[in-house]
Design a protein around this motif. Structure first.
Motif, mmCIF file in Angstrom:
data_model
loop_
_atom_site.group_PDB
_atom_site.id
_atom_site.type_symbol
_atom_site.label_atom_id
_atom_site.label_comp_id
_atom_site.label_asym_id
_atom_site.label_seq_id
_atom_site.Cartn_x
_atom_site.Cartn_y
_atom_site.Cartn_z
ATOM 1 N N VAL A 63 3.301 -1.532 -18.008
ATOM 2 C CA VAL A 63 3.810 -1.517 -19.547
ATOM 3 C C VAL A 63 3.373 0.273 -20.234
ATOM 4 O O VAL A 63 3.467 0.742 -20.692
ATOM 5 N N SER A 64 1.895 0.635 -19.560
ATOM 6 C CA SER A 64 1.255 2.037 -19.697
ATOM 7 C C SER A 64 1.571 3.188 -19.814
ATOM 8 O O SER A 64 2.091 3.860 -20.629
ATOM 9 N N GLU A 65 3.019 3.141 -18.134
ATOM 10 C CA GLU A 65 3.569 3.647 -18.086
ATOM 11 C C GLU A 65 4.861 4.083 -19.814
ATOM 12 O O GLU A 65 5.764 5.106 -19.477
ATOM 13 N N GLY A 66 5.285 2.951 -19.877
ATOM 14 C CA GLY A 66 6.355 3.231 -21.398
ATOM 15 C C GLY A 66 7.500 3.824 -20.788
ATOM 16 O O GLY A 66 8.316 4.724 -21.676
ATOM 17 N N ARG A 67 8.668 2.890 -19.579
ATOM 18 C CA ARG A 67 9.389 3.683 -19.309
ATOM 19 C C ARG A 67 10.396 2.875 -19.997
ATOM 20 O O ARG A 67 11.987 3.681 -19.746
ATOM 21 N N CYS A 68 10.758 1.856 -20.414
ATOM 22 C CA CYS A 68 11.451 1.081 -21.483
ATOM 23 C C CYS A 68 11.145 0.736 -22.714
ATOM 24 O O CYS A 68 10.129 0.858 -22.846
ATOM 25 N N PRO A 69 12.219 0.313 -23.542
ATOM 26 C CA PRO A 69 11.967 0.172 -24.965
ATOM 27 C C PRO A 69 10.527 -0.596 -25.473
ATOM 28 O O PRO A 69 9.726 -0.509 -25.941
ATOM 29 N N VAL A 70 11.096 -1.998 -24.188
ATOM 30 C CA VAL A 70 10.300 -2.966 -24.262
ATOM 31 C C VAL A 70 8.792 -2.689 -24.011
ATOM 32 O O VAL A 70 7.508 -2.991 -24.839
ATOM 33 N N CYS A 71 8.527 -1.473 -23.067
ATOM 34 C CA CYS A 71 7.154 -1.570 -23.007
ATOM 35 C C CYS A 71 6.870 -0.327 -24.291
ATOM 36 O O CYS A 71 5.268 -0.555 -24.472
ATOM 37 N N ARG A 72 7.309 -0.149 -24.410
ATOM 38 C CA ARG A 72 6.519 1.709 -25.856
ATOM 39 C C ARG A 72 6.541 0.534 -26.711
ATOM 40 O O ARG A 72 5.572 1.177 -27.685
ATOM 41 N N ALA A 73 7.130 -0.704 -27.197
ATOM 42 C CA ALA A 73 6.971 -1.497 -28.383
ATOM 43 C C ALA A 73 5.538 -2.216 -27.743
ATOM 44 O O ALA A 73 4.305 -1.701 -28.772
ATOM 45 N N ASN A 74 5.693 -3.164 -26.771
ATOM 46 C CA ASN A 74 4.505 -3.160 -26.584
ATOM 47 C C ASN A 74 3.078 -2.208 -26.333
ATOM 48 O O ASN A 74 1.675 -2.783 -26.768
ATOM 49 N N ARG A 75 3.281 -1.578 -25.911
ATOM 50 C CA ARG A 75 1.957 -0.221 -26.061
ATOM 51 C C ARG A 75 1.152 -0.519 -27.048
ATOM 52 O O ARG A 75 0.530 0.171 -27.474
ATOM 53 N N GLU A 76 2.361 0.375 -27.764
ATOM 54 C CA GLU A 76 2.219 0.958 -29.297
ATOM 55 C C GLU A 76 1.337 -1.132 -30.390
ATOM 56 O O GLU A 76 0.300 -0.842 -30.436
ATOM 57 N N ARG A 77 1.919 -2.383 -29.769
ATOM 58 C CA ARG A 77 1.298 -2.931 -30.336
ATOM 59 C C ARG A 77 -0.202 -3.105 -30.367
ATOM 60 O O ARG A 77 -0.354 -3.537 -30.917
ATOM 61 N N MET A 78 -0.044 -3.157 -28.604
ATOM 62 C CA MET A 78 -1.454 -3.369 -28.178
ATOM 63 C C MET A 78 -2.070 -2.279 -28.605
ATOM 64 O O MET A 78 -3.486 -2.466 -29.157
ATOM 65 N N GLN A 79 -2.136 -1.296 -28.575
ATOM 66 C CA GLN A 79 -3.391 -0.243 -28.921
ATOM 67 C C GLN A 79 -3.624 0.367 -30.293
ATOM 68 O O GLN A 79 -4.617 0.178 -31.137
#
Ligand code: ZN
Length: 63
Positions: A15-31
């Motif tokens: 998820v930390s690599e943010g390769r897809c919209p789901v990754c980026r959404a999860n990464r932002e939410r956790m930050q």
């Protein structure tokens, strides 16, 4: 909680690599879920009100 080792269910990459919209959404939410971000102004005001009420109650009991 660290999200470095978390693998995305959508693209199966970290998820930390943010390769897809789901990754980026999860990464932002956790930050945003840092302890400081959880303290919004309304919660601070409510906490202050409880503290003032507790002090007033304590002062009333001692007199
Ligand atoms: Zn993904």
């Amino acid at each position: 909680m660290t999200y470095d080792r978390l693998v995305c269910a959508n693209c199966a990459s970290p998820v930390s690599e943010g390769r897809c919209p789901v990754c980026r959404a999860n990464r932002e939410r956790m930050q945003q879920e840092s302890p400081l971000a959880g303290l919004n102004p309304m919660m601070l005001i409510a906490l202050l009100a409880v503290l003032v009420a507790a002090v007033a109650l304590l002062a009333h009991q001692t007199v």
